[in-house]
Design a protein around this motif. Structure first.
Motif, PDB file in Angstrom:
ATOM      1  N   GLN A  45      -1.352   7.928  21.784  1.00 60.14           N
ATOM      2  CA  GLN A  45      -2.740   7.442  22.217  1.00 60.14           C
ATOM      3  C   GLN A  45      -3.503   7.619  20.751  1.00 60.14           C
ATOM      4  O   GLN A  45      -3.523   8.902  20.327  1.00 60.14           O
ATOM      5  N   ARG A  46      -4.141   6.600  20.292  1.00 59.74           N
ATOM      6  CA  ARG A  46      -4.760   6.931  18.928  1.00 59.74           C
ATOM      7  C   ARG A  46      -6.374   7.348  19.293  1.00 59.74           C
ATOM      8  O   ARG A  46      -6.936   6.440  20.181  1.00 59.74           O
ATOM      9  N   SER A  47      -6.898   8.134  18.307  1.00 57.54           N
ATOM     10  CA  SER A  47      -8.340   8.227  18.361  1.00 57.54           C
ATOM     11  C   SER A  47      -9.026   8.116  17.145  1.00 57.54           C
ATOM     12  O   SER A  47      -7.986   8.185  16.390  1.00 57.54           O
ATOM     13  N   TRP A  48     -10.266   8.328  16.852  1.00 51.83           N
ATOM     14  CA  TRP A  48     -10.898   8.305  15.753  1.00 51.83           C
ATOM     15  C   TRP A  48     -11.738   9.271  15.406  1.00 51.83           C
ATOM     16  O   TRP A  48     -12.145  10.129  16.470  1.00 51.83           O
ATOM     17  N   TYR A  49     -11.256  10.005  14.190  1.00 53.82           N
ATOM     18  CA  TYR A  49     -12.130  11.174  13.762  1.00 53.82           C
ATOM     19  C   TYR A  49     -13.031  10.920  12.534  1.00 53.82           C
ATOM     20  O   TYR A  49     -12.578  10.083  11.934  1.00 53.82           O
ATOM     21  N   ILE A  50     -13.984  11.529  12.431  1.00 55.68           N
ATOM     22  CA  ILE A  50     -14.881  11.535  11.529  1.00 55.68           C
ATOM     23  C   ILE A  50     -14.951  12.733  10.437  1.00 55.68           C
ATOM     24  O   ILE A  50     -15.145  13.912  11.175  1.00 55.68           O
ATOM     25  N   VAL A  51     -15.091  12.741   9.200  1.00 52.20           N
ATOM     26  CA  VAL A  51     -14.829  14.102   8.488  1.00 52.20           C
ATOM     27  C   VAL A  51     -16.028  13.609   7.550  1.00 52.20           C
ATOM     28  O   VAL A  51     -16.092  13.087   6.663  1.00 52.20           O
ATOM     29  N   ASP A  52     -16.958  14.964   7.351  1.00 50.01           N
ATOM     30  CA  ASP A  52     -17.991  14.854   6.406  1.00 50.01           C
ATOM     31  C   ASP A  52     -17.480  15.508   5.293  1.00 50.01           C
ATOM     32  O   ASP A  52     -17.215  16.869   5.389  1.00 50.01           O
ATOM     33  N   ALA A  53     -17.199  15.133   3.925  1.00 48.04           N
ATOM     34  CA  ALA A  53     -16.637  15.632   3.203  1.00 48.04           C
ATOM     35  C   ALA A  53     -17.642  16.710   2.031  1.00 48.04           C
ATOM     36  O   ALA A  53     -17.258  17.137   0.838  1.00 48.04           O
TER      37      ALA A  53
END
Length: 143
Positions: free
Chosen positions: A12-20
């Motif tokens: 099961q794939r999900s999306w992540y967001i990272v603030d650099a």
């Protein structure tokens, strides 16, 4: 004991967001590479793509330790005599900030077809704007 092999229906794939913003380049790249590979999942298999999609924003605002902005160089060669071009991290961050993070993460992925497939799941943007709001990415905290 048999080796576990993940089935396509189990992944099961999900999306992540990272603030650099204000994150150290190497630590950020290591965590992103781990998510892309899928090492944080129970169904991890080293020869399969079990990882998730990652969006990195604010690539222009990353931090480095020491004097890396002036001393770390990125080299490329055009295959012509005298065609060696080198550029410092500081000037490359001003010109192509997404390349710096992509290059760091690519160095931490496998050097084969699987690594190329994993790198396609990474999206890096210099600012906060990104076109992936419809995927509803979950924020990923990196210390």
């Amino acid at each position: 004991m048999k080796t576990y092999i993940a089935k396509e229906k189990d992944i099961q794939r999900s999306w992540y967001i990272v603030d650099a913003k204000d994150k150290v380049l190497g630590r950020l790249a290591a965590k992103v590479a781990s998510i892309l590979i899928g090492k944080d999942k129970v169904i991890y298999s080293p020869h399969q793509d079990t990882g998730d999609e990652v969006i990195v924003i604010n690539a222009r605002l990353i931090k480095t330790t020491g004097k890396k902005l002036m001393q770390k160089t990125y080299k490329r060669y055009s295959a012509y005599p005298g065609g060696l071009n080198s550029e410092t991290l500081g000037s490359l961050l001003n010109r192509k900030p997404d390349y710096v993070i992509r290059h760091a993460v690519a160095g931490m992925l496998p050097k084969n077809k699987l690594g190329e497939k994993l790198l396609k799941k990474l999206r890096v943007y210099a600012d906060e704007a990104h076109p992936h709001k419809a995927q509803m990415p979950k924020p990923l905290k990196i210390d």
